[in-house]
Write a protein that holds these residues in place. Structure first.
Motif, PDB file in Angstrom:
ATOM      1  N   PHE A  90       0.846  -1.195   0.000  1.00 19.81           N
ATOM      2  CA  PHE A  90       0.000   0.000   0.000  1.00 19.81           C
ATOM      3  C   PHE A  90       0.874   1.235   0.000  1.00 19.81           C
ATOM      4  CE2 PHE A  90      -2.546   3.017   2.877  1.00 19.81           C
ATOM      5  CZ  PHE A  90      -3.105   3.682   1.791  1.00 19.81           C
ATOM      6  N   VAL A  91       0.640   2.129  -0.994  1.00 17.24           N
ATOM      7  CA  VAL A  91       1.352   3.396  -1.090  1.00 17.24           C
ATOM      8  C   VAL A  91       0.357   4.518  -0.840  1.00 17.24           C
ATOM      9  CG1 VAL A  91       2.794   4.884  -2.523  1.00 17.24           C
ATOM     10  CG2 VAL A  91       2.905   2.386  -2.802  1.00 17.24           C
TER      11      VAL A  91
ATOM     12  N   ALA B 148       5.163   8.090  -7.194  1.00 13.24           N
ATOM     13  CA  ALA B 148       5.381   7.194  -8.332  1.00 13.24           C
ATOM     14  C   ALA B 148       6.666   6.397  -8.178  1.00 13.24           C
ATOM     15  CB  ALA B 148       5.404   8.000  -9.634  1.00 13.24           C
ATOM     16  N   GLU B 149       7.710   7.017  -7.630  1.00 16.68           N
ATOM     17  CA  GLU B 149       8.969   6.305  -7.431  1.00 16.68           C
ATOM     18  C   GLU B 149       8.809   5.166  -6.427  1.00 16.68           C
ATOM     19  OE1 GLU B 149      11.866   6.517  -9.160  1.00 16.68           O
ATOM     20  OE2 GLU B 149      10.479   7.658 -10.410  1.00 16.68           O
ATOM     21  N   ILE B 150       8.015   5.390  -5.396  1.00 19.25           N
ATOM     22  CA  ILE B 150       7.775   4.327  -4.417  1.00 19.25           C
ATOM     23  C   ILE B 150       6.981   3.195  -5.054  1.00 19.25           C
ATOM     24  CG2 ILE B 150       6.609   3.766  -2.246  1.00 19.25           C
ATOM     25  CD1 ILE B 150       7.300   6.655  -1.351  1.00 19.25           C
ATOM     26  N   VAL B 151       6.004   3.549  -5.882  1.00 12.15           N
ATOM     27  CA  VAL B 151       5.255   2.517  -6.605  1.00 12.15           C
ATOM     28  C   VAL B 151       6.207   1.685  -7.455  1.00 12.15           C
ATOM     29  CG1 VAL B 151       3.545   2.113  -8.415  1.00 12.15           C
ATOM     30  CG2 VAL B 151       3.076   3.778  -6.604  1.00 12.15           C
ATOM     31  N   ARG B 152       7.122   2.335  -8.153  1.00 15.93           N
ATOM     32  CA  ARG B 152       8.071   1.600  -8.998  1.00 15.93           C
ATOM     33  C   ARG B 152       8.987   0.703  -8.165  1.00 15.93           C
ATOM     34  NH1 ARG B 152       7.935   6.666 -12.106  1.00 15.93           N
ATOM     35  NH2 ARG B 152       6.930   6.182 -14.119  1.00 15.93           N
ATOM     36  N   SER B 153       9.309   1.145  -6.947  1.00 15.53           N
ATOM     37  CA  SER B 153      10.147   0.285  -6.091  1.00 15.53           C
ATOM     38  C   SER B 153       9.397  -0.983  -5.708  1.00 15.53           C
ATOM     39  CB  SER B 153      10.594   1.049  -4.840  1.00 15.53           C
ATOM     40  OG  SER B 153       9.538   1.196  -3.898  1.00 15.53           O
ATOM     41  N   PHE B 154       8.097  -0.885  -5.504  1.00 15.65           N
ATOM     42  CA  PHE B 154       7.311  -2.083  -5.204  1.00 15.65           C
ATOM     43  C   PHE B 154       7.161  -2.968  -6.450  1.00 15.65           C
ATOM     44  CE2 PHE B 154       5.353   0.155  -1.380  1.00 15.65           C
ATOM     45  CZ  PHE B 154       5.943  -0.708  -0.461  1.00 15.65           C
TER      46      PHE B 154
ATOM     47  N   LEU C 155      -0.795  -4.398  -5.520  1.00 20.72           N
ATOM     48  CA  LEU C 155      -0.349  -3.041  -5.227  1.00 20.72           C
ATOM     49  C   LEU C 155      -1.551  -2.113  -5.124  1.00 20.72           C
ATOM     50  CD1 LEU C 155       1.956  -0.928  -4.997  1.00 20.72           C
ATOM     51  CD2 LEU C 155       1.920  -0.788  -7.492  1.00 20.72           C
ATOM     52  N   PHE C 156      -1.714  -1.501  -3.945  1.00 22.20           N
ATOM     53  CA  PHE C 156      -2.752  -0.495  -3.719  1.00 22.20           C
ATOM     54  C   PHE C 156      -2.100   0.879  -3.641  1.00 22.20           C
ATOM     55  CE2 PHE C 156      -5.337  -4.034  -2.225  1.00 22.20           C
ATOM     56  CZ  PHE C 156      -6.610  -3.669  -2.640  1.00 22.20           C
TER      57      PHE C 156
ATOM     58  N   GLY D  75       2.765  -8.041 -14.145  1.00 23.58           N
ATOM     59  CA  GLY D  75       2.048  -9.173 -13.571  1.00 23.58           C
ATOM     60  C   GLY D  75       1.509  -8.935 -12.181  1.00 23.58           C
ATOM     61  N   ILE D  76       1.436  -7.675 -11.772  1.00 23.44           N
ATOM     62  CA  ILE D  76       0.958  -7.320 -10.438  1.00 23.44           C
ATOM     63  C   ILE D  76      -0.508  -6.912 -10.511  1.00 23.44           C
ATOM     64  CG2 ILE D  76       1.230  -5.667  -8.530  1.00 23.44           C
ATOM     65  CD1 ILE D  76       4.215  -5.479  -9.354  1.00 23.44           C
ATOM     66  N   HIS D  77      -1.315  -7.356  -9.558  1.00 18.76           N
ATOM     67  CA  HIS D  77      -2.689  -6.867  -9.445  1.00 18.76           C
ATOM     68  C   HIS D  77      -2.645  -5.434  -8.937  1.00 18.76           C
ATOM     69  CE1 HIS D  77      -4.698 -10.723 -10.117  1.00 18.76           C
ATOM     70  NE2 HIS D  77      -3.779 -11.283  -9.344  1.00 18.76           N
TER      71      HIS D  77
END
Length: 345
Positions: free
Chosen positions: A50-51, A92-98, A106-107, A127-129
């Motif tokens: 979760f971000v 967005a950078e944190i999302v890319r790290s996940f 990924l929420f 391939g991530i939901h």
């Protein structure tokens, strides 16, 4: 689970359901962390990240608490990290790290839904939901949105609570947070319409945006009172601006002259509710929203169908709309001086 479930819910909004699910208790560090456990529907191998819009404020920390509890109860790994400022690029950078960590689900609560949309597509291509919670990105590839309450329910409740305090007439202004936040803007549109239709003697004179900065919200509210000497109401549209506008009224010595309502967390709002600087806070069970988010992530990872009225722990009233893919926690609740102390966040 939580004492806040004992609280009265804004009954007039109960008919607006269309989506929903869960809640509970615990907390993470500033780095992406995990909590897992026995039970439920998982075996500990599923990772749900979760971000939030902003890490470190009580609202999203309470959501994190609920997500951690869901992980403990249901048996999956919960990861939590957000930017330290409400910045879309940093988020967005944190999302890319996940994405690089290859999480299963990924929420995101996007600061800017439009700029987040291509990043969510990157995650899906990996391939991530992908899903949203708290704030939607409706024009993205998100598979699910976990909604805290309907825009109609929140906008109407905010307006009615303020009009009750103002006697149904007068001028008021709104101090919002992110100018591009889809959820806040949808609530404001309802407030405009509801004010015009139901309170012809009331007028919204200005809408300003303070980001997720309480001090900035206080300054903007002060400026609004100076610019409009006949202003009698202020709305804090998010959990940082709600205490911010109440503080401005307190600092100006205008308690009882300028009335405020907002979407503030109970502990942050309690002193203002008790002093009269705020008349009411309109919110939802934030820990339940986090729990619901974790529960929904596990359903996505497992490929499980969500029922129209899902049964999630002891949360009452969640609903799911399969056409819009929106899971609704339920109607908003009203927090006052009488019940603010029942919450621990």
């Amino acid at each position: 689970m939580k004492t806040s479930r004992k609280l009265a819910i804004y009954a007039a909004m109960a008919a607006t359901a269309a989506l929903a699910v869960t809640g509970c208790t615990q907390r993470n560090s500033d780095e992406p962390g995990a909590s897992g456990g026995e039970g439920g529907e998982g075996d500990g191998s599923v990772t749900v990240a979760f971000v939030p819009k902003l890490q470190g404020i009580p609202y999203f920390e309470a959501m994190n608490t609920g997500g951690e509890q869901a992980a403990e109860d249901l048996g999956f790994e919960w990861l939590y990290q957000g930017p330290t400022t409400a910045d879309a690029a940093a988020q967005a950078e944190i999302v890319r790290s996940f994405i690089q960590q290859e999480v299963d689900v990924l929420f995101v609560a996007p600061n800017d839904p439009d700029s987040m949309a291509p990043v969510l597509e990157e995650a899906q291509n990996a391939g991530i939901h992908v899903a949203t919670t708290d704030t939607d990105a409706p024009d993205s590839v998100r598979e699910l949105f976990v909604n805290q309450a309907t825009a109609e329910g929140l906008g109407t409740a905010l307006t009615d609570q303020l009009m009750d305090a103002m006697g149904g007439s007068g001028k008021y202004a709104i101090v919002s947070c992110g100018e591009t936040a889809a959820n806040l803007n949808s609530w404001i549109e309802v407030q405009k319409e509801h004010t015009a239709n139901e309170y012809p003697d009331a007028e919204i004179v200005d809408i300003v945006y303070a980001g997720e900065d309480q001090a900035q919200a206080t300054q903007m509210a002060t400026n609004l009172m100076n610019a409009h000497p006949d202003l009698t109401g202020l709305v804090g549209e998010c959990t940082s601006s709600a205490p911010g506008v109440a503080q401005a009224v307190t600092d100006a010595g205008r308690i009882g002259e300028v009335f405020t309502v907002g979407l503030g967390t109970p502990q942050a709002m309690q002193p203002y509710l008790e002093s009269g600087a705020s008349s009411a806070s309109v919110l939802w069970n934030v820990e339940d929203l986090g729990y619901l988010t974790g529960w929904a992530g596990l359903q996505l990872a497992n490929g499980d169908e969500i029922e129209a009225e899902p049964q999630v722990d002891d949360i009452e009233g969640p609903t799911y709309d399969a056409d819009s893919h929106v899971l609704l926690l339920g109607p908003p609740m009203i927090i006052t001086a009488d019940n603010a102390g029942d919450f621990d966040y």
